[in-house]
Design a protein around this motif. Structure first.
Motif, PDB file in Angstrom:
ATOM      1  N   GLY A  86     -25.124   0.396  -8.501  1.00 22.40           N
ATOM      2  CA  GLY A  86     -25.483   1.053  -9.757  1.00 22.40           C
ATOM      3  C   GLY A  86     -25.141   2.527  -9.743  1.00 22.40           C
ATOM      4  O   GLY A  86     -24.917   3.126  -8.701  1.00 22.40           O
ATOM      5  N   TRP A  91     -19.100   4.428 -11.612  1.00 25.57           N
ATOM      6  CA  TRP A  91     -18.157   3.994 -12.648  1.00 25.57           C
ATOM      7  C   TRP A  91     -17.134   5.075 -12.927  1.00 25.57           C
ATOM      8  O   TRP A  91     -15.930   4.808 -12.993  1.00 25.57           O
ATOM      9  N   THR A 106     -20.973  -4.638 -12.989  1.00 25.68           N
ATOM     10  CA  THR A 106     -22.166  -4.064 -12.368  1.00 25.68           C
ATOM     11  C   THR A 106     -23.340  -5.024 -12.486  1.00 25.68           C
ATOM     12  O   THR A 106     -23.565  -5.630 -13.537  1.00 25.68           O
ATOM     13  N   GLY A 109     -26.354  -1.600 -13.449  1.00 25.77           N
ATOM     14  CA  GLY A 109     -26.333  -0.717 -14.609  1.00 25.77           C
ATOM     15  C   GLY A 109     -26.160   0.729 -14.191  1.00 25.77           C
ATOM     16  O   GLY A 109     -25.512   1.024 -13.193  1.00 25.77           O
ATOM     17  N   ASN A 110     -26.760   1.625 -14.939  1.00 27.64           N
ATOM     18  CA  ASN A 110     -26.506   3.045 -14.699  1.00 27.64           C
ATOM     19  C   ASN A 110     -27.456   3.684 -13.703  1.00 27.64           C
ATOM     20  O   ASN A 110     -27.318   4.854 -13.368  1.00 27.64           O
ATOM     21  N   TYR A 132     -22.200   5.499 -21.075  1.00 33.38           N
ATOM     22  CA  TYR A 132     -22.905   4.272 -20.693  1.00 33.38           C
ATOM     23  C   TYR A 132     -23.459   3.551 -21.921  1.00 33.38           C
ATOM     24  O   TYR A 132     -23.384   2.327 -22.022  1.00 33.38           O
ATOM     25  N   GLN A 136     -22.599  -0.203 -23.060  1.00 35.76           N
ATOM     26  CA  GLN A 136     -23.615  -1.231 -23.290  1.00 35.76           C
ATOM     27  C   GLN A 136     -23.393  -1.935 -24.626  1.00 35.76           C
ATOM     28  O   GLN A 136     -23.442  -3.159 -24.717  1.00 35.76           O
ATOM     29  N   ASN A 139     -20.275  -4.038 -24.484  1.00 39.32           N
ATOM     30  CA  ASN A 139     -20.516  -5.224 -23.665  1.00 39.32           C
ATOM     31  C   ASN A 139     -21.256  -6.289 -24.464  1.00 39.32           C
ATOM     32  O   ASN A 139     -20.925  -7.473 -24.428  1.00 39.32           O
ATOM     33  N   TYR A 147     -15.373  -3.477 -18.483  1.00 33.66           N
ATOM     34  CA  TYR A 147     -16.700  -3.117 -17.968  1.00 33.66           C
ATOM     35  C   TYR A 147     -17.688  -4.191 -18.387  1.00 33.66           C
ATOM     36  O   TYR A 147     -17.813  -4.511 -19.567  1.00 33.66           O
ATOM     37  N   ILE A 149     -21.719  -5.835 -17.687  1.00 33.86           N
ATOM     38  CA  ILE A 149     -23.052  -5.784 -17.108  1.00 33.86           C
ATOM     39  C   ILE A 149     -23.479  -7.227 -16.872  1.00 33.86           C
ATOM     40  O   ILE A 149     -23.683  -7.983 -17.820  1.00 33.86           O
ATOM     41  N   THR A 151     -25.813 -10.264 -15.975  1.00 35.68           N
ATOM     42  CA  THR A 151     -27.227 -10.617 -16.023  1.00 35.68           C
ATOM     43  C   THR A 151     -27.413 -12.055 -15.554  1.00 35.68           C
ATOM     44  O   THR A 151     -26.453 -12.831 -15.476  1.00 35.68           O
TER      45      THR A 151
END
Length: 208
Positions: A86, A91, A106, A109-110, A132, A136, A139, A147, A149, A151
């Motif tokens: 993270g 990034w 990732t 995340g951030n 970021y 998001q 995404n 990029y 994220i 889950t």
């Protein structure tokens, strides 16, 4: 989220960077990238875990405690960068190391786990935070091409079956940091929250 990686046939054409390679996810990722997908693997971890990560299959190991670490992977064009740590500074540092079809995935995340906040350049903090937020949104809309994220809801059952099969055939090594009793679950959680566990933390459930 492996981009065009699976379309390539030769190892020299397939490069993967794994950030946080000695952790519970990273230790599996190194092995899958090397043994299952036959990739050239660059991995980051602390210097003390370098031998372990090399034994798991990494071709090159970067010490994240090295002041020059964020410049250490620039000579490669990675098809996949898997971020198990993270941090938007990661990034920003490594997005230029992606190939033109490469993807940055990732799991965190951030929020950066393995660094002192003082090491982050706050001069770019607002720009990084805005970037970021846009990533998001992109995404979630499916508009971001490089990029992602990751889950839990994106994990596919067929992928879990592949991993289970590799474990049954002992083709994957399970690195264990510590095994603790169910009665010590609080200690296990505390250890997990340090984000410095090497491999997996095993919770032992006593048989009746």
């Amino acid at each position: 989220h492996v981009g065009k990686l699976l379309e390539k046939k030769k190892q020299k054409d397939k490069a993967v960077l794994i950030l946080g390679a000695s952790g519970g996810v990273g230790s599996f990722a190194v092995q899958l990238a090397k043994k299952h997908w036959d990739c050239f693997v660059v991995a980051s971890c602390s210097g003390k875990n370098a031998d372990l990560v090399t034994s798991l299959g990494a071709d090159k190991v970067l010490d994240y405690e090295d002041p020059l670490f964020l410049k250490g992977a620039g000579m490669h064009a990675f098809d996949v960068i898997l971020d198990c740590v993270g941090g938007d500074d990661y990034w920003q540092a490594f997005k230029g190391s992606l190939s033109h079809t490469g993807v940055y995935v990732t799991l965190v995340g951030n929020k950066r786990y393995l660094a002192d906040d003082k090491s982050i350049d706050y001069g770019n903090a607002l720009q990084i935070r805005a970037d970021y937020l846009l990533r998001q949104i992109s995404n979630q809309l499916g508009a971001s091409e490089n990029y992602h994220i990751m889950t839990g809801s994106q994990v596919r059952s067929q992928d879990l079956k592949i991993i289970a099969s590799l474990l049954e055939r002992r083709a994957l090594r399970v690195v264990i940091e510590k095994a603790v009793s169910l009665y010590e679950i609080g200690k296990a959680h505390d250890l997990s929250e340090t984000h410095h566990a090497v491999g997996k933390i095993i919770l032992q459930i006593k048989q009746p």
